[in-house]
Design an enzyme around this catalytic site. Structure first.
Site, PDB file in Angstrom:
ATOM      1  N   TYR A 157     -71.840 -56.479   3.967  1.00  0.00           N
ATOM      2  CA  TYR A 157     -71.354 -55.191   3.465  1.00  0.00           C
ATOM      3  C   TYR A 157     -70.970 -55.283   1.993  1.00  0.00           C
ATOM      4  CZ  TYR A 157     -68.558 -50.918   3.153  1.00  0.00           C
ATOM      5  OH  TYR A 157     -68.057 -49.701   2.780  1.00  0.00           O
ATOM      6  N   LYS A 161     -72.655 -53.281  -1.239  1.00  0.00           N
ATOM      7  CA  LYS A 161     -71.892 -52.388  -2.101  1.00  0.00           C
ATOM      8  C   LYS A 161     -71.835 -52.887  -3.543  1.00  0.00           C
ATOM      9  CE  LYS A 161     -71.043 -49.246   0.937  1.00  0.00           C
ATOM     10  NZ  LYS A 161     -71.637 -47.888   0.798  1.00  0.00           N
TER      11      LYS A 161
END
Length: 245
Positions: A157, A161
């Protein structure tokens, strides 16, 4: 009486739940026409009805898998055939699976990058082509504090990002001056009616509470509006002071 978003037609991805739903509600209250897109189109239809009750000039729901290029292109074509010109997009769709790196499967890694990073590319490319052809507009992507602050079990994740930040800044240069491109980095956010957790992460937030979807929505609304007309290539951290730059 005119409201801030009167005359604007805005697309919101990930609109069926959480921050996307909260952003749709706020933009509706400010008078925007809305295209609400999500892989869960039934829930997006329900949010469209909520937005109509909150003052949206119009609200339609469109199904999309942001990790599929053809699905994204078809979504933009469908959206524009129904509402005409778009003026901007709040790209919020994403997934948040957790796994220790040593236990992570190839499939999990690939799915996080496909949805969160490649999906951002697909949505921005399709919307930017439309905006350029129609006089300009604004794109707001979604990144995360995990791009800068590491958390256990979020290597995929956080990597996705971090990529969104680099991508956002790069295309802000490419698309200027016609299209403004910025990002929102939400902090810890509770998307239900549950109370804030006590202690732990809450103690690390200077404002001493977790965010709610309407808190994060204010950032999207600002960057999509003409009030942000001289802002591009920036990451706005909406996190109660959890990180300061």
């Amino acid at each position: 009486m005119e409201t801030e978003m009167d005359g604007s037609t805005l697309l919101v991805t990930g609109a069926a739940h959480g921050i996307g739903r909260g952003t749709a509600h706020l933009l509706a209250e400010r008078g925007a026409r809305l295209v609400l897109v999500d892989i869960d189109v039934d829930a997006a239809e329900a949010v469209a009805a909520e937005c109509a009750e909150r003052g949206a000039a119009e609200a339609v729901a469109v199904e999309v898998d942001v990790g599929d290029s053809a699905s994204v292109d078809a979504m933009v074509a469908d959206a524009t055939s129904r509402v005409g010109r778009l003026h901007g997009v709040a790209h919020i769709a994403g997934i948040y699976p957790q796994s220790p790196m040593t236990d992570m499967t190839d499939q999990l890694w690939d799915s996080v990058l496909r949805v969160n990073l490649t999906g951002t590319f697909y949505v921005c490319r399709a919307v930017a082509r439309h905006l350029i052809a129609n006089g300009g507009g604004a794109i707001v992507t979604t990144t995360s504090g995990t791009a800068r602050i590491p958390y256990d079990d979020l290597s995929a994740y956080g990597s996705s990002k971090g990529g969104v930040i680099s991508f956002t800044r790069t295309i802000a240069r490419e698309l200027a001056p016609t299209v403004r491109v910025n990002a929102i980095a939400p902090g810890p956010t509770i998307v239900t009616d549950a109370p804030d957790p006590e202690g732990g992460l809450t103690d690390l937030i200077p404002l001493k509470r977790w965010g709610r979807p309407d808190d994060i929505a204010e950032g999207f609304a600002f960057l999509l509006s003409d009030r942000a007309r001289y802002i591009t290539g920036q990451v706005l951290h909406v996190n109660g002071g959890r990180s300061m730059h």
